[in-house]
Enzyme design. Structure first.
Site, PDB file in Angstrom:
ATOM      1  NE  ARG A  13      -6.037  -5.003  -3.336  1.00 13.20           N
ATOM      2  CZ  ARG A  13      -6.513  -4.989  -1.632  1.00 13.20           C
ATOM      3  NH1 ARG A  13      -6.125  -4.568  -0.942  1.00 13.20           N
ATOM      4  NH2 ARG A  13      -8.275  -5.606  -1.503  1.00 13.20           N
TER       5      ARG A  13
ATOM      6  CG  MET B 134      -2.923  -6.680   9.436  1.00 14.56           C
ATOM      7  SD  MET B 134      -1.340  -6.203   8.912  1.00 14.56           S
ATOM      8  CE  MET B 134      -1.830  -6.135   7.483  1.00 14.56           C
TER       9      MET B 134
ATOM     10  CG  HIS C  71     -14.394 -10.171   4.470  1.00 14.04           C
ATOM     11  ND1 HIS C  71     -14.534 -11.694   4.214  1.00 14.04           N
ATOM     12  CD2 HIS C  71     -13.332 -10.008   4.230  1.00 14.04           C
ATOM     13  CE1 HIS C  71     -13.408 -11.770   5.354  1.00 14.04           C
ATOM     14  NE2 HIS C  71     -12.859 -11.007   5.304  1.00 14.04           N
TER      15      HIS C  71
ATOM     16  CB  CYS D  84       7.498 -41.433  -9.242  1.00 15.29           C
ATOM     17  SG  CYS D  84       8.136 -42.468  -8.392  1.00 15.29           S
TER      18      CYS D  84
ATOM     19  CB  SER E 127      11.828 -43.500 -10.709  1.00 16.52           C
ATOM     20  OG  SER E 127      10.442 -43.087 -10.141  1.00 16.52           O
TER      21      SER E 127
ATOM     22  NE  ARG F 270      -5.430   3.564   3.467  1.00 13.72           N
ATOM     23  CZ  ARG F 270      -5.704   3.313   2.333  1.00 13.72           C
ATOM     24  NH1 ARG F 270      -5.070   4.532   1.823  1.00 13.72           N
ATOM     25  NH2 ARG F 270      -6.049   2.687   1.946  1.00 13.72           N
TER      26      ARG F 270
ATOM     27  CE  LYS G  23      -4.160  -0.808   2.275  1.00 12.76           C
ATOM     28  NZ  LYS G  23      -4.387  -0.661   3.822  1.00 12.76           N
TER      29      LYS G  23
ATOM     30  N   GLY H  60      -8.691  -6.695   3.668  1.00 12.72           N
ATOM     31  CA  GLY H  60      -9.098  -7.412   5.551  1.00 12.72           C
ATOM     32  C   GLY H  60      -8.209  -7.912   6.635  1.00 12.72           C
TER      33      GLY H  60
ATOM     34  CE1 TYR I  43       8.944 -40.012 -14.626  1.00 12.42           C
ATOM     35  CE2 TYR I  43      10.764 -40.470 -15.846  1.00 12.42           C
ATOM     36  CZ  TYR I  43       9.989 -40.788 -14.674  1.00 12.42           C
ATOM     37  OH  TYR I  43      10.318 -42.083 -14.516  1.00 12.42           O
TER      38      TYR I  43
HETATM   39  P1  ADP Z   1      -8.247  -2.771   3.651  1.00 16.47           P
HETATM   40  O1  ADP Z   1      -6.296  -3.055   4.032  1.00 16.47           O
HETATM   41  O2  ADP Z   1      -8.855  -3.407   4.910  1.00 16.47           O
HETATM   42  O3  ADP Z   1      -8.839  -2.568   2.097  1.00 16.47           O
HETATM   43  P2  ADP Z   1      -7.520   0.171   3.485  1.00 16.47           P
HETATM   44  O4  ADP Z   1      -6.425   0.723   4.522  1.00 16.47           O
HETATM   45  O5  ADP Z   1      -7.536   0.360   2.696  1.00 16.47           O
HETATM   46  O6  ADP Z   1      -7.895  -0.505   5.029  1.00 16.47           O
HETATM   47  O7  ADP Z   1      -8.541   1.496   4.147  1.00 16.47           O
HETATM   48  C1  ADP Z   1     -10.065   0.768   4.417  1.00 16.47           C
HETATM   49  C2  ADP Z   1     -10.543   1.754   3.761  1.00 16.47           C
HETATM   50  O8  ADP Z   1     -11.116   3.219   4.058  1.00 16.47           O
HETATM   51  C3  ADP Z   1     -10.926   1.898   2.608  1.00 16.47           C
HETATM   52  O9  ADP Z   1     -12.067   1.891   1.513  1.00 16.47           O
HETATM   53  C4  ADP Z   1      -9.624   3.114   1.828  1.00 16.47           C
HETATM   54  O10 ADP Z   1     -10.050   3.530   0.806  1.00 16.47           O
HETATM   55  C5  ADP Z   1     -10.549   4.262   2.751  1.00 16.47           C
HETATM   56  N1  ADP Z   1      -9.632   5.629   3.309  1.00 16.47           N
HETATM   57  C6  ADP Z   1      -8.351   5.042   3.837  1.00 16.47           C
HETATM   58  N2  ADP Z   1      -7.622   6.041   4.107  1.00 16.47           N
HETATM   59  C7  ADP Z   1      -8.740   6.813   3.562  1.00 16.47           C
HETATM   60  C8  ADP Z   1      -8.944   8.747   3.507  1.00 16.47           C
HETATM   61  N3  ADP Z   1      -7.686   8.835   3.482  1.00 16.47           N
HETATM   62  N4  ADP Z   1      -9.146   9.057   2.799  1.00 16.47           N
HETATM   63  C9  ADP Z   1     -10.076   8.785   2.660  1.00 16.47           C
HETATM   64  N5  ADP Z   1     -10.223   6.911   2.754  1.00 16.47           N
HETATM   65  C10 ADP Z   1      -9.452   6.937   2.916  1.00 16.47           C
HETATM   66 MG    MG Z   2      -7.937  -1.604   0.703  1.00 15.55          MG
HETATM   67 MG    MG Z   3      -7.776  -3.146   6.771  1.00 18.60          MG
END
Ligand code: ADP
Ligand code: MG
Ligand code: MG
Length: 906
Positions: free
Chosen positions: A371, A109, A489, A864, A797, A98, A27, A107, A884
């Site tokens: 990503r 962490m 999710h 094998c 083998s 984040r 990220k 999702g 092989y």
């Molecule tokens: P995950 O890794 O679980 O996707 P994120 O860190 O990407 O968690 O964040 C969760 C949500 O919050 C995402 O939808 C992201 O776009 C939103 N978000 C994160 N930072 C900001 C920010 N600075 N302003 C607005 N939305 C944010």
């Molecule tokens: Mg995210």
């Molecule tokens: Mg998260």
């Protein structure tokens, strides 16, 4: 030591870039990169993954003091660019905190939004924006997230809903409203107070008011979340080492919840389920980040095409769709045009399908993440081949883009077309992750795991899933949710796992307490069978019949591409003509291991076999073997024919004889009658066959050397079948393999029996068939003396199951008592019976190949055993120069891809 722990980004500049993902997490690295290539991203900074390790070594306090100056300076950096101040009561800056590891863990962490608010700051925010409702909506969200993530405010048990959601539901019920965004400012204020009170009651903790304290709390909580249960489990499943750590990104908030010109969304540059090259995604007006993925409100489509497809799925007429559920393309055309241009730009830049998050704040578009998107196996193959054809990537890159193990999904059965037509459709949801699945309904993750362990197939039915459900989802055949869209999710995780998933099936009324689900008047209970079609979103009543998959289209093209680069070919382990045919269809170019023992298990054969084993004399054994000969000949005829023109490596009888004799009284009585002996005599013979250590006992070539008549019969059967086929115009290529030798003399004696029998057969038939005699290298002594053995044996083998067993001294049958502990304590990193131990066992293989080829330069070497279909082991086999690998039919495409990758990586 002046180590740099924090990297800033903002306003088109960044201290990091995309290739620093190990240090900044995926990220953080991509946020920096987006800045550098002109994608609008709010300013911020990233604390490195090294700090995460430091955090777990040195503890919270030390790390906070090490970070303090850099973090404060970086907060000022954001303040400068945003023209506002963190904690200021007139012009406040809010931030998000984040997580982000090297590999994406969607999702797994925790993230906290709107940090920096307290009772005073929120008033300033309201005044500054002239939008009180927005200010308090942000505040209640912040308290909710911070309460959950930092202060540990979780549901009290699995049936309970989230404590904050419970409070929201109550407030909404009092007013008789159903949507979050219908709440008044006063109600939002009330929520903040109720939330804080509930937190204090449940956790005993006060909510921190100082923004800087909040920030440190959040940063530490993100580090802590690296070690939470679900993150640990996810890493285990994906093979991500704990040492990688997570980075923490702190960035200025942008707000999608400022009214109807604001929105938030998630989008993909191609379809993550099918791989189709269409931009797609979901968004929500007047909402914030997690709302889209959490499945709280059902989001709307970004593109018109997506919206129309969705409406079709939901059987909503076009007119109704266009007015009630317009796409972003229709509702916010200018923003859509910008978004579309930027998604193209990002895909071009990364040369791969992108999964992106964005927010629109009062008409201005911001990107928050990009990503390489998680995808299904089908999408993986299609996207790689499409990018290749579009000239975005070259052939070698296309091969590397595909993960061998993920091909497994393409080999899963699909619904039988006729059965599917006749099936009763219960309801429809969204086709979130393709595939066919049937199983029994369960509602909870732990039940899914338990039932799965007990050998049942289950379908997990949920209102929505959360990261806590991960293990259950992994154990289930498929997943259904009542709420949530294509980016929920459940959908994202299921696609990553290659699990069939139907999301957002709105007709489902799930009752967790009663463990029932009601669908349009039909009530199903836990344990009832349903079937899912993840490609259409249909949910069927009962079990729908499936049929095997085929290798066609892009998959077939990918396999062709493998053949172009590969050096190591792939054979299969097969004991029946059917398996041989399946494997051939998957591209196997021979049989690397044909076990003969399974052929003895049906009624007539087992009787003759037992008679052979239980007789005391050579004559008695010969008589019984005479009975077995026609059966064996027929078996080999079928297999050699199915593999016509390809080598078929047949192993002589290998397992200890006691596996074949009757251990129950009834069986013993039958044997006694048939052989004209007493039950006591039979029992005595059975007892005499029992061994303390059967795996090290009377088995393998030790059988053929003590009872040469067995080898003679099997040779007659193999070559008799080959002669017959040759006469019929086929081209059989039998190879006869002597198992479990440790001493070259063991091989010699067997070879003599085989060759003299062969001569007799060829003479009688007047036809000769070319064949080879080789051996299995599976005892360490054989590997050590390979140079001598190769003088006689025409091929090797490697039987890596036994070789692993004897090199480690681990009994495969008894390993369960200590292996889990060894893995937990990291004495072993992987199960050596699944992943070849390259250091130890691998060294024996490498040495045996080298020494064998010194004696016999054209010695064919193969492997094998379980390892032949495991990608990292296949790559090892390539590197040490095997000819092989051989694996079970359904792993043949996986091994082919791994072999091609090994060649390309060289
Ligand atoms: P995950 O890794 O679980 O996707 P994120 O860190 O990407 O968690 O964040 C969760 C949500 O919050 C995402 O939808 C992201 O776009 C939103 N978000 C994160 N930072 C900001 C920010 N600075 N302003 C607005 N939305 C944010
Ligand atoms: Mg995210
Ligand atoms: Mg998260």
């Amino acid at each position: 030591m002046s180590e740099k722990r924090v990297y800033t980004f903002g306003n088109g500049k960044a201290e990091g870039k995309a290739d620093m993902r190990n240090l900044l997490g995926g990220k953080g690295a991509n946020l920096a990169e987006m800045n550098l290539i002109g994608v609008p991203v709010p300013p911020g900074f990233t604390i490195t993954t090294d700090v995460c390790n430091e955090y777990f070594e040195k503890g919270k306090e030390t790390v906070v003091s090490l970070l303090r100056d850099e973090v404060i300076a970086s907060v000022h950096h954001i303040e400068g660019l945003m023209n506002s101040k963190f904690g200021d009561i007139e012009n406040p800056l809010l931030v998000s905190v984040r997580s982000g590891a090297r590999a994406s863990m969607p999702g797994m962490m925790d993230t906290i939004l709107n940090l920096g608010l307290n009772d005073e700051v929120v008033r300033g925010l309201a005044k500054k924006t002239g939008n009180e409702r927005f200010a308090y909506d942000s505040y209640r969200r912040f308290v909710q997230m911070y309460g959950d993530v930092v202060l540990g405010m979780k549901p009290v048990n699995k049936e309970a809903i989230d404590p904050f959601e419970a409070i929201i539901e109550k407030v909404k019920a009092q007013r008789g409203i159903s949507l979050d965004n219908e709440m008044t400012v006063d109600e939002l204020k009330q929520l903040v107070d109720l939330f804080k009170k509930a937190i204090k009651e449940q956790t005993g903790k006060d909510f921190p008011t100082d923004p800087m304290d909040q920030l440190w709390g959040a940063i530490c909580a993100v580090f802590d979340s690296w070690m939470n249960e679900r993150a640990i489990l996810y890493r285990k499943m994906e093979g991500i080492p704990a040492e990688w750590g997570t980075a923490v990104s702190v960035m200025a908030m942008v707000f999608g919840n400022m009214g109807n010109t604001s929105a938030t969304g998630v989008c993909f540059s191609r379809d993550a389920a099918t791989g189709e090259n269409v931009f797609n995604g979901e968004y929500l007006v007047n909402a914030q980040g997690e709302d889209v993925v959490a499945g709280i409100r059902t989001p709307q489509q970004i593109t018109k095409l997506g919206s129309q497809r969705w409406a079709e799925q939901q059987q909503i007429p076009e007119e109704e769709r266009a007015t009630k559920y317009p796409s972003m393309e229709e509702a916010m055309p200018e923003i859509f045009a910008q978004l579309d241009a930027l998604q193209h730009k990002l895909e071009k830049h990364y040369h791969d399908m992108q999964d992106m998050e964005f927010t629109v704040q009062e008409g201005k578009l911001w990107f928050l993440q990009t990503r390489n998107g998680k995808r299904t196996g089908t999408a993986m193959v299609k996207i790689a081949m499409d990018l290749l054809h579009e000239g975005e990537i070259d052939e070698k890159t296309a091969l590397k883009r595909c993960e061998p193990n993920k091909l497994d999904e393409l080999l899963h059965p699909v619904f039988d077309k006729d059965a599917q037509k006749k099936a009763k459709v219960l309801t429809r949801g969204l086709p979130a992750s393709p595939g066919a699945a049937c199983g029994q309904i369960v509602f909870f993750a732990d039940d899914a795991e338990k039932w799965h362990e007990a050998g049942r197939r289950v379908i997990m039915v949920r209102i929505e899933t959360s990261p806590e459900d991960l293990a259950g989802m992994a154990a289930a055949e498929g997943i259904v949710t009542a709420r949530g869209g294509m980016t929920s999710h459940a959908a994202v995780v299921a696609r990553g796992m290659g699990k069939c998933c139907v999301s957002g099936a709105g007709a489902l009324n799930v009752d967790y307490k009663a463990r029932t689900v009601e669908i349009d008047g039909v009530t199903l209970k836990e344990g009832d069978y349903i079937s899912l079609n993840g490609s259409t979103g249909e949910i069927y009543f009962g079990e729908v019949k499936t049929k095997p998959a085929e290798v066609t289209g892009d998959f077939a093209d990918l396999m062709k591409l493998c053949d172009k680069y590969t050096r190591l070919v792939v054979r299969t382990n097969a004991d029946t003509p059917h398996d041989a045919q399946v494997a051939r269809n998957f591209g196997a170019v021979g049989i690397g291991l044909c076990r003969t023992e399974h052929m003895f298990f049906d009624n007539e054969k087992i009787k003759a076999m037992r008679e052979m084993i239980l007789s005391d004399t050579v004559e008695g054994r010969k008589k019984a073997l005479e009975k077995l000969l026609p059966y064996q000949t027929k078996d080999f005829y079928g297999i050699l024919k199915a593999m016509d023109g390809c080598p078929v490596n047949i192993r002589l009888l290998d397992p200890p004889l006691h596996e074949f004799v009757p251990h129950d009284l009834a069986g013993q009585q039958t044997m006694a009658e048939e052989m004209g002996l007493t039950v006591a005599e039979i029992q005595k013979r059975v007892d005499s066959l029992s061994e303390h250590n059967p795996m090290l006992g009377h088995r393998g070539c030790r059988l053929g050397n003590t009872y040469p008549e067995i080898t003679e019969m099997q040779t007659k059967a193999i070559l008799g079948a080959a002669v017959q086929l040759k006469k019929e115009g086929f081209n059989p290529e039998p190879e006869i393999m002597v198992p479990l030798i440790g001493i070259v003399n063991e091989f010699d004696m067997q070879e003599q029996v085989i060759r003299s029998t062969a001569n007799k057969i060829f003479e009688e038939a007047g036809v000769e068939v070319e064949f080879k005699v080789g051996t299995m290298i599976e005892i360490p002594r054989a590997a050590l003396t390979a140079g001598y053995i190769a003088k006689k044996a025409e091929y090797f083998s490697f039987g890596t199951n036994d070789l692993t067993q004897m090199t480690f001294g681990y009994s495969r049958d008894d390993i369960a008592s200590f292996l889990p502990v060894y893995l937990d304590k990291k004495i072993l990193n992987v199960d050596p019976f699944q992943v070849l131990d390259q250091t130890g066992v691998g060294q024996l293989i490498e040495m045996a190949v080298d020494n064998g080829r010194k004696t016999r330069p054209n010695l064919t070497c193969g492997i094998c055993g379980e390892h032949g279909g495991e990608p990292s082991s296949v790559k090892f086999c390539h590197r040490v120069g095997l000819n092989y690998v051989s694996c079970s039919p359904f792993r043949v495409p996986i091994a082919r891809l791994a072999a091609a990758q090994a060649a390309v990586e060289e």
